[in-house]
Motif scaffolding. Structure first.
Motif, PDB file in Angstrom:
ATOM      1  N   MET A  34      27.505  -6.543  22.713  1.00  0.00           N
ATOM      2  CA  MET A  34      26.799  -7.056  23.655  1.00  0.00           C
ATOM      3  C   MET A  34      25.165  -7.399  23.040  1.00  0.00           C
ATOM      4  N   ARG A  35      24.772  -8.543  23.102  1.00  0.00           N
ATOM      5  CA  ARG A  35      23.309  -8.913  22.522  1.00  0.00           C
ATOM      6  C   ARG A  35      22.274  -8.267  23.214  1.00  0.00           C
ATOM      7  N   ARG A  36      21.413  -7.476  22.614  1.00  0.00           N
ATOM      8  CA  ARG A  36      20.266  -7.069  23.279  1.00  0.00           C
ATOM      9  C   ARG A  36      19.010  -8.036  23.344  1.00  0.00           C
ATOM     10  N   PRO A  37      18.120  -7.957  24.373  1.00  0.00           N
ATOM     11  CA  PRO A  37      17.109  -8.687  24.278  1.00  0.00           C
ATOM     12  C   PRO A  37      15.834  -8.402  23.360  1.00  0.00           C
ATOM     13  N   PRO A  38      15.376  -9.416  22.905  1.00  0.00           N
ATOM     14  CA  PRO A  38      14.344  -8.983  21.952  1.00  0.00           C
ATOM     15  C   PRO A  38      13.199  -8.127  22.521  1.00  0.00           C
ATOM     16  N   PRO A  39      12.593  -7.313  22.006  1.00  0.00           N
ATOM     17  CA  PRO A  39      11.594  -6.401  22.414  1.00  0.00           C
ATOM     18  C   PRO A  39      10.131  -7.516  22.789  1.00  0.00           C
ATOM     19  N   LEU A  40       9.621  -7.090  24.060  1.00  0.00           N
ATOM     20  CA  LEU A  40       8.660  -8.056  24.491  1.00  0.00           C
ATOM     21  C   LEU A  40       7.431  -7.259  24.667  1.00  0.00           C
ATOM     22  N   HIS A  41       6.306  -7.907  24.611  1.00  0.00           N
ATOM     23  CA  HIS A  41       4.875  -7.347  24.818  1.00  0.00           C
ATOM     24  C   HIS A  41       4.813  -7.320  26.427  1.00  0.00           C
ATOM     25  N   PRO A  42       4.092  -6.365  26.912  1.00  0.00           N
ATOM     26  CA  PRO A  42       3.709  -6.413  28.356  1.00  0.00           C
ATOM     27  C   PRO A  42       2.385  -7.003  28.684  1.00  0.00           C
ATOM     28  N   THR A  43       2.724  -8.142  28.632  1.00  0.00           N
ATOM     29  CA  THR A  43       1.771  -9.360  28.828  1.00  0.00           C
ATOM     30  C   THR A  43       0.696  -9.207  30.075  1.00  0.00           C
ATOM     31  N   GLN A  44       1.711  -8.815  31.189  1.00  0.00           N
ATOM     32  CA  GLN A  44       1.006  -8.645  32.547  1.00  0.00           C
ATOM     33  C   GLN A  44       0.009  -7.699  32.522  1.00  0.00           C
ATOM     34  N   LEU A  45       0.089  -6.427  31.791  1.00  0.00           N
ATOM     35  CA  LEU A  45      -0.827  -5.224  31.488  1.00  0.00           C
ATOM     36  C   LEU A  45      -1.903  -5.846  30.404  1.00  0.00           C
ATOM     37  N   TYR A  46      -1.904  -6.773  29.572  1.00  0.00           N
ATOM     38  CA  TYR A  46      -2.854  -7.339  28.656  1.00  0.00           C
ATOM     39  C   TYR A  46      -3.656  -8.137  29.796  1.00  0.00           C
ATOM     40  N   GLU A  47      -3.261  -8.955  30.647  1.00  0.00           N
ATOM     41  CA  GLU A  47      -3.885 -10.065  31.715  1.00  0.00           C
ATOM     42  C   GLU A  47      -4.742  -9.022  32.531  1.00  0.00           C
TER      43      GLU A  47
END
Length: 74
Positions: free
Chosen positions: A1-14
């Protein structure tokens, strides 16, 4: 199973950036010299914030900006 790439918490940055803009506008409102200067300052700061946050967004359709902007040999 393919794991999604790690993402930045852009909502918190905003959210953090909007809070910082709020405090900058509170301090600057007494020093501004013409009507509409607060709105102009907000537009400049918000545009800068959005530009910075968009760099870290990882939308599947658009991809990451640093990956798209790499120089490629054709």
């Amino acid at each position: 199973m393919r794991r999604p790439p790690p993402l930045h918490p852009t909502q918190l940055y905003e959210a953090g950036g909007e809070l910082a803009i709020f405090f900058v506008l509170l301090r600057a409102r007494r020093r501004l010299r013409f009507h509409g200067a607060t709105a102009l300052l907000y537009a400049i700061l918000y545009g800068t914030l959005r530009f910075g946050v968009e760099i870290f967004r990882g939308d599947a359709g658009r991809g990451f900006v640093p990956e798209v902007c790499r120089w490629r040999r054709w």
